[in-house]
Design an enzyme around this catalytic site. Structure first.
Site, short mmCIF file in Angstrom:
data_model
loop_
_atom_site.label_atom_id
_atom_site.label_comp_id
_atom_site.label_asym_id
_atom_site.label_seq_id
_atom_site.Cartn_x
_atom_site.Cartn_y
_atom_site.Cartn_z
CB CYS A 178 -5.30 1.58 8.48
SG CYS A 178 -3.15 0.95 8.02
CB THR A 202 -1.05 0.09 1.21
OG1 THR A 202 0.33 0.06 2.68
CG2 THR A 202 -1.92 -0.76 0.92
CG PHE A 214 -5.21 5.33 5.34
CD1 PHE A 214 -3.89 4.43 5.62
CD2 PHE A 214 -5.28 6.36 4.57
CE1 PHE A 214 -2.56 5.79 5.20
CE2 PHE A 214 -3.34 7.04 4.78
CZ PHE A 214 -3.01 6.55 4.33
#
Length: 505
Positions: free
Chosen positions: A411, A274, A404
């Site tokens: 997260c 990510t 997120f």
């Protein structure tokens, strides 16, 4: 898992076939891009049928924000995430919320992302970035941005998570853990595509048998590190140390060694891709917009001064306000964990008029939600970091920017990712001028997450301007990024990749 929504139907791509459903309507190598194309004509909520499995997608910002209401909805695991449990077990992003280890790990790992912990990771990030710069300085020609950002973030996370150096920039050989991990992960993702396919059970057995040596290597390496650390002196200098040494503050419980392995895999896999994707997209847009690049470099010069090798102190990273807006805008257009699943806590009626019951789930498609003109304007496809000026962020409806994820499954490592990303961008832009191939057309690779493919930059050493007067935007508030769900949800690839990978922990 059939997700039947009590027989309710939704718009779907044309050309549905009786037995295979909508399989012909998606490019299996680019499922997310296929779904984004369909979203433009099918509206805020639509479905995709694969054999007898229904996938419901939410593309509109209004309905997506509604599903982020934690009082009515929570994280749900679509089939691809369930299949990834073969690789990551009940780690943070593949665990069911009601599982014991999710709550235990979430509570135990919170101290790993406090300010003191982040300060301890800062030197690791600096050291690894120095290795990348030394590697680049000995290269000729353009650099492969996504490849090198992936090496950087993987190396940084492995050192911060369990003090393991894979030699990404210092060795000519690829550490065997990396291809073994990738193979094991891809197998887990492919398994999800076979749940409803004729003959799928037989193919799944073959895939598991072929992947067994790769999975065993990954498991054995991490288990060996855990065992070695248990036998050695106590230390909580990294994530592994925290998991080994820290009991739950209320119950005194600890994670067992198997779950510790799953948590390490979670951080390595979900965290590195990510972040590398976010950096790669940000660099793509900076190279495409010289005026934005110049403004970003002016900020680095004002904060870091005339030395191209200057290293920001930990406290200085938060001062790069314009760079943060660049990163936020890149994540708006291409959130690297591009989807997450949501299900109702009890029967609800959505604003779209559909009834949703426990057991039903929908996949929120972030690239579509982040481009909804009702929230982002008619120029929503354009790259404009000033969308994230504080006053503009405050004016937007809540829960419409979710790179997120969202809610209690937010997260947990987002501050790690943000700090690393801004540090990397600041030092890179301060040290180099960037130029890309003007003929390059953005090609989005869909792996566990998304990132540019075939994107190269030519890096030229630069001489920073000797500016004075302090940071240009030091008096502004930082860009707003609400707590969210995303370093972590993975998968939804191939035909189940029609549910692009997600973002909840």
């Amino acid at each position: 898992m059939r997700n039947d929504w009590s027989g309710q139907t939704f718009p779907h791509p044309p050309g549905r076939l009786r037995f295979v459903g909508d399989v012909r309507s998606v490019d299996p190598s680019r499922p997310l891009m296929s779904m984004l194309q369909h979203a433009r004509t099918l509206g805020e909520i639509f479905e995709f049928q694969v054999f007898d499995q229904k996938f419901v997608f939410v593309a509109g910002a209004r309905l997506g924000a509604e599903l982020c209401d934690e009082s009515r909805f929570g994280k749900d695991l679509p089939p691809a995430l369930t299949s990834l449990r073969e690789f990551a077990g009940d780690g943070l992003f593949t665990a069911f919320t009601e599982e014991r280890n999710w709550g235990l790990a979430h509570d135990l790992l919170r101290p790993a992302f406090t300010r003191p912990a982040m300060q301890s990771y800062h030197p690791i990030m600096v050291e690894t970035l120095d290795e990348l710069f030394a590697y680049w300085d000995h290269q000729e020609g353009p650099v492969d941005v996504s490849r090198d950002m992936t090496k950087l973030t993987m190396e940084t996370l492995s050192r911060a998570a369990f003090s393991k150096d894979f030699g990404s920039f210092t060795s000519t050989e690829v550490h065997p853990f990396v291809p073994a991990m990738i193979s094991a992960l891809r197998t887990a993702q492919r398994l999800a595509t076979l749940d409803t396919a004729p003959g799928g059970a037989l193919i799944k057995r073959r895939l598991r048998r072929r992947n067994a040596p790769h999975q065993a290597y990954v498991d054995d390496l991490i288990d060996g590190v855990v065992a070695e650390r248990r036998a050695g002196p106590a230390s909580d200098h990294d994530l592994l140390g925290i998991m080994l040494q820290t009991p739950h503050p209320e119950t005194g419980e600890r994670l067992d060694d198997l779950n510790i392995r799953f948590q390490i895999l979670t951080f390595l896999v979900a965290g590195h891709e990510t972040t590398s994707g976010a950096l790669s997209f940000a660099l793509y847009y900076l190279a495409r917009h010289p005026e934005i690049l110049a403004r970003a470099q002016a900020e680095t010069d004002e904060i870091l001064g005339p030395d191209p090798d200057a290293v920001p102190e930990f406290e200085q990273v938060a001062k790069f306000r314009y760079l943060r807006r660049v990163l936020d805008e890149a994540l708006r257009l291409w959130p690297t964990a591009p989807a997450f699943g949501r299900g109702p806590r009890e029967e609800v009626t959505l604003s779209s008029g559909h009834t949703m019951r426990p057991g039903d789930w929908a996949i929120v498609m972030l690239p579509a939600m982040h481009r909804d003109p009702e929230v982002w304007g008619e120029d929503a496809e354009e790259f404009d970091p000033d969308r994230f000026l504080p006053e503009r962020s405050r004016a937007r409806p809540a829960h419409t920017y979710k790179p997120f994820g969202t809610g209690e499954r937010a997260c947990i490592g987002r501050q790690f990712a943000l700090h690393e990303s801004i540090l990397v961008l600041a030092r890179l832009l301060h040290r180099y001028d960037l130029s890309g191939d003007p003929g390059y057309v953005l090609d989005v690779s869909e792996r566990l997450t998304i990132m540019p493919e075939g994107f190269e930059l030519t890096l030229t050493p630069r001489t920073p301007a000797a500016l004075t007067g302090g940071p240009a935007e030091d008096d502004q508030e930082p860009s707003e990024v609400p707590p969210s769900e995303s370093t972590c949800q993975a998968g939804l690839n191939a035909i189940s990749q029609t549910c692009p990978s997600g973002s909840d922990t």
